[in-house]
Design an enzyme around this catalytic site. Sequence first.
Site, PDB file in Angstrom:
ATOM      1  N   THR A 238       0.848  -1.195   0.000  1.00  0.00           N
ATOM      2  CA  THR A 238       0.000   0.000   0.000  1.00  0.00           C
ATOM      3  C   THR A 238       0.883   1.245   0.000  1.00  0.00           C
ATOM      4  O   THR A 238       1.972   1.258   0.587  1.00  0.00           O
ATOM      5  CB  THR A 238      -0.958   0.043   1.209  1.00  0.00           C
ATOM      6  OG1 THR A 238      -0.193   0.236   2.417  1.00  0.00           O
ATOM      7  CG2 THR A 238      -1.770  -1.237   1.351  1.00  0.00           C
TER       8      THR A 238
ATOM      9  N   ALA B  78       2.533   2.642  -2.505  1.00  0.00           N
ATOM     10  CA  ALA B  78       3.801   2.398  -3.206  1.00  0.00           C
ATOM     11  C   ALA B  78       4.107   3.493  -4.219  1.00  0.00           C
ATOM     12  O   ALA B  78       5.029   3.363  -5.014  1.00  0.00           O
ATOM     13  CB  ALA B  78       3.756   1.034  -3.893  1.00  0.00           C
TER      14      ALA B  78
ATOM     15  N   GLY C 205       8.129   7.482  -1.622  1.00  0.00           N
ATOM     16  CA  GLY C 205       8.866   7.198  -0.394  1.00  0.00           C
ATOM     17  C   GLY C 205       9.254   5.738  -0.186  1.00  0.00           C
ATOM     18  O   GLY C 205       9.740   5.057  -1.096  1.00  0.00           O
TER      19      GLY C 205
ATOM     20  N   TYR D 224      -1.231  10.834  14.739  1.00  0.00           N
ATOM     21  CA  TYR D 224      -0.283  10.007  13.983  1.00  0.00           C
ATOM     22  C   TYR D 224       0.376   8.995  14.907  1.00  0.00           C
ATOM     23  O   TYR D 224       0.474   7.809  14.589  1.00  0.00           O
ATOM     24  CB  TYR D 224       0.783  10.888  13.306  1.00  0.00           C
ATOM     25  CG  TYR D 224       1.889  10.088  12.608  1.00  0.00           C
ATOM     26  CD1 TYR D 224       1.669   9.499  11.370  1.00  0.00           C
ATOM     27  CD2 TYR D 224       3.144   9.928  13.207  1.00  0.00           C
ATOM     28  CE1 TYR D 224       2.666   8.770  10.731  1.00  0.00           C
ATOM     29  CE2 TYR D 224       4.148   9.198  12.580  1.00  0.00           C
ATOM     30  CZ  TYR D 224       3.903   8.624  11.337  1.00  0.00           C
ATOM     31  OH  TYR D 224       4.894   7.894  10.724  1.00  0.00           O
TER      32      TYR D 224
HETATM   33  P1  NDP Z   1       5.226   9.086   1.940  1.00  0.00           P
HETATM   34  O1  NDP Z   1       4.316  10.226   2.244  1.00  0.00           O
HETATM   35  O2  NDP Z   1       6.299   9.264   0.929  1.00  0.00           O
HETATM   36  O3  NDP Z   1       4.374   7.819   1.489  1.00  0.00           O
HETATM   37  C1  NDP Z   1       3.123   7.547   2.012  1.00  0.00           C
HETATM   38  C2  NDP Z   1       2.305   6.809   0.978  1.00  0.00           C
HETATM   39  O4  NDP Z   1       0.994   6.579   1.521  1.00  0.00           O
HETATM   40  C3  NDP Z   1       2.102   7.605  -0.320  1.00  0.00           C
HETATM   41  O5  NDP Z   1       2.293   6.718  -1.397  1.00  0.00           O
HETATM   42  C4  NDP Z   1       0.666   8.053  -0.225  1.00  0.00           C
HETATM   43  O6  NDP Z   1       0.015   8.180  -1.472  1.00  0.00           O
HETATM   44  C5  NDP Z   1       0.068   6.883   0.540  1.00  0.00           C
HETATM   45  N1  NDP Z   1      -1.254   7.219   1.090  1.00  0.00           N
HETATM   46  C6  NDP Z   1      -1.574   8.234   1.916  1.00  0.00           C
HETATM   47  N2  NDP Z   1      -2.900   8.231   2.142  1.00  0.00           N
HETATM   48  C7  NDP Z   1      -3.424   7.188   1.442  1.00  0.00           C
HETATM   49  C8  NDP Z   1      -4.721   6.681   1.275  1.00  0.00           C
HETATM   50  N3  NDP Z   1      -5.793   7.254   1.828  1.00  0.00           N
HETATM   51  N4  NDP Z   1      -4.882   5.586   0.491  1.00  0.00           N
HETATM   52  C9  NDP Z   1      -3.839   5.010  -0.108  1.00  0.00           C
HETATM   53  N5  NDP Z   1      -2.578   5.446   0.016  1.00  0.00           N
HETATM   54  C10 NDP Z   1      -2.373   6.537   0.778  1.00  0.00           C
HETATM   55  O7  NDP Z   1       5.829   8.664   3.353  1.00  0.00           O
HETATM   56  P2  NDP Z   1       6.869   7.504   3.794  1.00  0.00           P
HETATM   57  O8  NDP Z   1       7.313   6.735   2.620  1.00  0.00           O
HETATM   58  O9  NDP Z   1       7.850   8.139   4.661  1.00  0.00           O
HETATM   59  O10 NDP Z   1       5.941   6.612   4.721  1.00  0.00           O
HETATM   60  C11 NDP Z   1       5.743   5.239   4.516  1.00  0.00           C
HETATM   61  C12 NDP Z   1       5.604   4.515   5.843  1.00  0.00           C
HETATM   62  O11 NDP Z   1       6.822   4.632   6.579  1.00  0.00           O
HETATM   63  C13 NDP Z   1       4.512   5.064   6.754  1.00  0.00           C
HETATM   64  O12 NDP Z   1       3.824   3.968   7.364  1.00  0.00           O
HETATM   65  C14 NDP Z   1       5.274   5.850   7.807  1.00  0.00           C
HETATM   66  O13 NDP Z   1       4.573   5.904   9.024  1.00  0.00           O
HETATM   67  C15 NDP Z   1       6.517   4.992   7.906  1.00  0.00           C
HETATM   68  N6  NDP Z   1       7.671   5.635   8.504  1.00  0.00           N
HETATM   69  C16 NDP Z   1       8.287   6.696   7.878  1.00  0.00           C
HETATM   70  C17 NDP Z   1       9.398   7.273   8.475  1.00  0.00           C
HETATM   71  C18 NDP Z   1      10.088   8.435   7.860  1.00  0.00           C
HETATM   72  O14 NDP Z   1      11.047   8.910   8.460  1.00  0.00           O
HETATM   73  N7  NDP Z   1       9.696   8.916   6.694  1.00  0.00           N
HETATM   74  C19 NDP Z   1       9.937   6.767   9.745  1.00  0.00           C
HETATM   75  C20 NDP Z   1       9.218   5.645  10.277  1.00  0.00           C
HETATM   76  C21 NDP Z   1       8.139   5.112   9.668  1.00  0.00           C
HETATM   77  P3  NDP Z   1       0.224   9.468  -2.429  1.00  0.00           P
HETATM   78  O15 NDP Z   1       1.522   9.210  -3.152  1.00  0.00           O
HETATM   79  O16 NDP Z   1      -0.956   9.388  -3.325  1.00  0.00           O
HETATM   80  O17 NDP Z   1       0.263  10.679  -1.566  1.00  0.00           O
END
Ligand code: NDP
Length: 284
Positions: free
Chosen positions: A8, A10, A13, A159
């Site tokens: 999910t 994808a 990030g 969050y």
């Molecule tokens: P990003 O914001 O780059 O990625 C988040 C993704 O979630 C995006 O692809 C976004 O879609 C998608 N998304 C958000 N809302 C929805 C929705 N309603 N339905 C479907 N998809 C959705 O953040 P990260 O890659 O950093 O985060 C990924 C995971 O890593 C998360 O679970 C976060 O909590 C975790 N994490 C991140 C850290 C960090 O330092 N960045 C540290 C620890 C954990 P869209 O592209 O359309 O916006």
Amino acid sequence: RKGSVIITGASSGLGLATAKSLAETGKWHIIMACRDFLKAERAAKSAGIAKENYTIMHLDLASLESVHQFVDNFRRSGRPLDVLVCNAAVYLPTANQPTFTAEGFELSVGTNHLGHFLLSRLLIEDLKNSDYPSKRLIIVGSITGNTNTLAGNVPPKAYKDSKVCNMLIMQEFHRRYHEETGITFASLYPGCIATTGLFREHIPLFRLLFPPFQRFITKGYVSEHEAGHRLAQVVSEPSLTKSGVYWSWNKNSSSFENRLSQEASDADKARKVWEISEKLVGLA
Ligand code: NDP
């Protein structure tokens, strides 16, 4: 045959970096479960993921109706499900008003926890039906949800709560399903990926200073590439099959089983969150 994995969020990030890392092995077909089809297509292309290694399917976790539709579409595709990765998340640190999902839940808990809970509960049947030798359900956690860390001790925020729910639910899945199904349930903290879209809602000064702060001061910084490689290990490494575990990586990038805070490992709370969530998503 190739492994078949749903990731999910994808489209950017960590999720995108993980898809790329798995695709490069040639051993996986990735179902990119994304809310924005066009963005996901562009992201896959620009990451250089070969066409035959991915399929994009629409999923908006902020709508339970969309979760049901996604599961129907996935089943109609006829693909097996070997690994499910619950990765998507929203983070709204500067909002002073709550926003809501289609069903009226606060957006971060609704998306990060409830949408994934329904998705996982429905797809556990598909995981059970797969003949893959190492089936896994992975829920991405965070130290923010781990109250034995500095980041986990910021005042209660949606969050943080959503990430505590993610970690509690992973363990509850383990208790309820691991023995019966053999599925590995795991969570992980991939490191601080200070450059992803997760911080897009933060004030500009924070976005400017956060990556160098993480890189030089806390030294918790990891690149998207390295973080994607870590999550890909939890998906596919033969050595990471232990269930009920929260993986982290040390400074030499080797994985270890991390300890969860008292709140994030409270079995009583996990059962309550499970039962309440079942009611909220219409499963009970
Ligand atoms: P990003 O914001 O780059 O990625 C988040 C993704 O979630 C995006 O692809 C976004 O879609 C998608 N998304 C958000 N809302 C929805 C929705 N309603 N339905 C479907 N998809 C959705 O953040 P990260 O890659 O950093 O985060 C990924 C995971 O890593 C998360 O679970 C976060 O909590 C975790 N994490 C991140 C850290 C960090 O330092 N960045 C540290 C620890 C954990 P869209 O592209 O359309 O916006």
